[in-house]
Design a protein around this motif. Structure first.
Motif, PDB file in Angstrom:
ATOM      1  N   UNK A  96      -1.187   5.735   6.700  1.00 52.17           N
ATOM      2  CA  UNK A  96      -1.687   5.011   5.493  1.00 52.17           C
ATOM      3  C   UNK A  96      -0.309   4.453   4.935  1.00 52.17           C
ATOM      4  N   UNK A  97       0.670   5.490   4.617  1.00 49.43           N
ATOM      5  CA  UNK A  97       1.686   5.151   3.896  1.00 49.43           C
ATOM      6  C   UNK A  97       2.376   4.184   4.567  1.00 49.43           C
ATOM      7  N   UNK A  98       2.491   4.487   5.810  1.00 52.05           N
ATOM      8  CA  UNK A  98       3.354   3.370   6.668  1.00 52.05           C
ATOM      9  C   UNK A  98       2.681   2.010   6.672  1.00 52.05           C
ATOM     10  N   UNK A  99       1.369   2.090   6.682  1.00 54.15           N
ATOM     11  CA  UNK A  99       0.590   0.446   6.706  1.00 54.15           C
ATOM     12  C   UNK A  99       0.989  -0.103   5.240  1.00 54.15           C
ATOM     13  N   UNK A 100       1.148   0.620   4.315  1.00 54.77           N
ATOM     14  CA  UNK A 100       1.216  -0.132   2.989  1.00 54.77           C
ATOM     15  C   UNK A 100       2.853  -0.384   2.988  1.00 54.77           C
ATOM     16  N   UNK A 101       3.741   0.301   3.319  1.00 54.39           N
ATOM     17  CA  UNK A 101       5.063  -0.199   3.449  1.00 54.39           C
ATOM     18  C   UNK A 101       5.285  -1.272   4.349  1.00 54.39           C
ATOM     19  N   UNK A 102       4.700  -1.441   5.645  1.00 52.70           N
ATOM     20  CA  UNK A 102       4.854  -2.482   6.454  1.00 52.70           C
ATOM     21  C   UNK A 102       4.285  -3.741   5.810  1.00 52.70           C
ATOM     22  N   UNK A 103       3.304  -3.625   4.946  1.00 54.35           N
ATOM     23  CA  UNK A 103       2.735  -4.628   4.394  1.00 54.35           C
ATOM     24  C   UNK A 103       3.478  -5.365   3.411  1.00 54.35           C
ATOM     25  N   UNK A 104       3.970  -4.427   2.692  1.00 53.14           N
ATOM     26  CA  UNK A 104       5.329  -4.606   1.550  1.00 53.14           C
ATOM     27  C   UNK A 104       6.488  -5.298   2.157  1.00 53.14           C
TER      28      UNK A 104
END
Length: 136
Positions: A96-104
Motif C-alpha cells: 500500500x505504501x509502495x502504491x502511494x509512493x508510485x502515484x506521487x
C-alpha cells in the motif's frame, strides 16, 4: 434530428481527441498491475503467485526511466520492505505504501498543465460550437 446528430458528432470528436491529448511520458501501469496481483495473491494465500508478481514489480521498476528524485529512493525502500516483511499483513501494508509512493512519483514524471489542456480543447471545440449556433 439535426441537433442530435450535431451533439453526437461533438461527443464523438471529444472521444477521439481526448486520448490524443492525454499521453503520459512515463507510465508505471505495469507496476500497478503487478502490485494489485501481488495483493490478490496475498489474500488468496498463494505464496508462489505472490513471489512471481513481486519479481514483476522489481523487474518493471528496474526498467523504468527514473528521474533524480527523493521518491525514487523511497520506492526502492518500499520494495525492500515488502521483501523483508514476514507476515502477509506487513507485506500488504508495504505494498500500500509502495502504491502511494508510485502515484506521487508518476505525478512528478508526468505533470499535467490543466490550463493548457483546457485551452487546447476549447480551441478544438470552437468551430463545432459556431456550427451549432449557426444551425439554431
Amino acid at each position: 434530428m439535426k441537433r442530435y446528430l450535431i451533439v453526437f458528432s461533438i461527443a464523438t470528436l471529444i472521444c477521439l481527441i481526448a486520448p490524443l491529448t492525454i499521453k503520459a511520458e512515463t507510465s508505471l501501469s505495469d507496476i500497478y498491475i503487478s502490485v494489485t496481483d501481488a495483493k490478490s495473491a496475498l489474500q488468496d494465500k498463494d505464496n508462489h503467485a505472490f513471489d512471481k508478481h513481486f519479481k514483476e514489480i522489481k523487474d518493471n521498476w528496474q526498467k523504468t526511466n527514473k528521474k533524480e528524485h527523493k521518491l525514487v529512493q523511497k520506492i526502492n525502500d518500499d520494495i525492500e520492505k515488502v521483501k523483508k516483511s514476514k507476515s502477509s499483513k506487513e507485506k500488504e501494508q508495504s505494498l500500500n505504501a509502495l502504491t502511494s509512493d508510485l502515484i506521487d512519483y508518476e505525478k512528478v514524471l508526468n505533470p499535467v498543465d490543466k490550463q493548457k489542456k483546457r485551452n487546447q480543447l476549447q480551441n478544438e471545440m470552437q468551430p463545432l460550437i459556431k456550427n451549432i449556433s449557426i444551425i439554431n
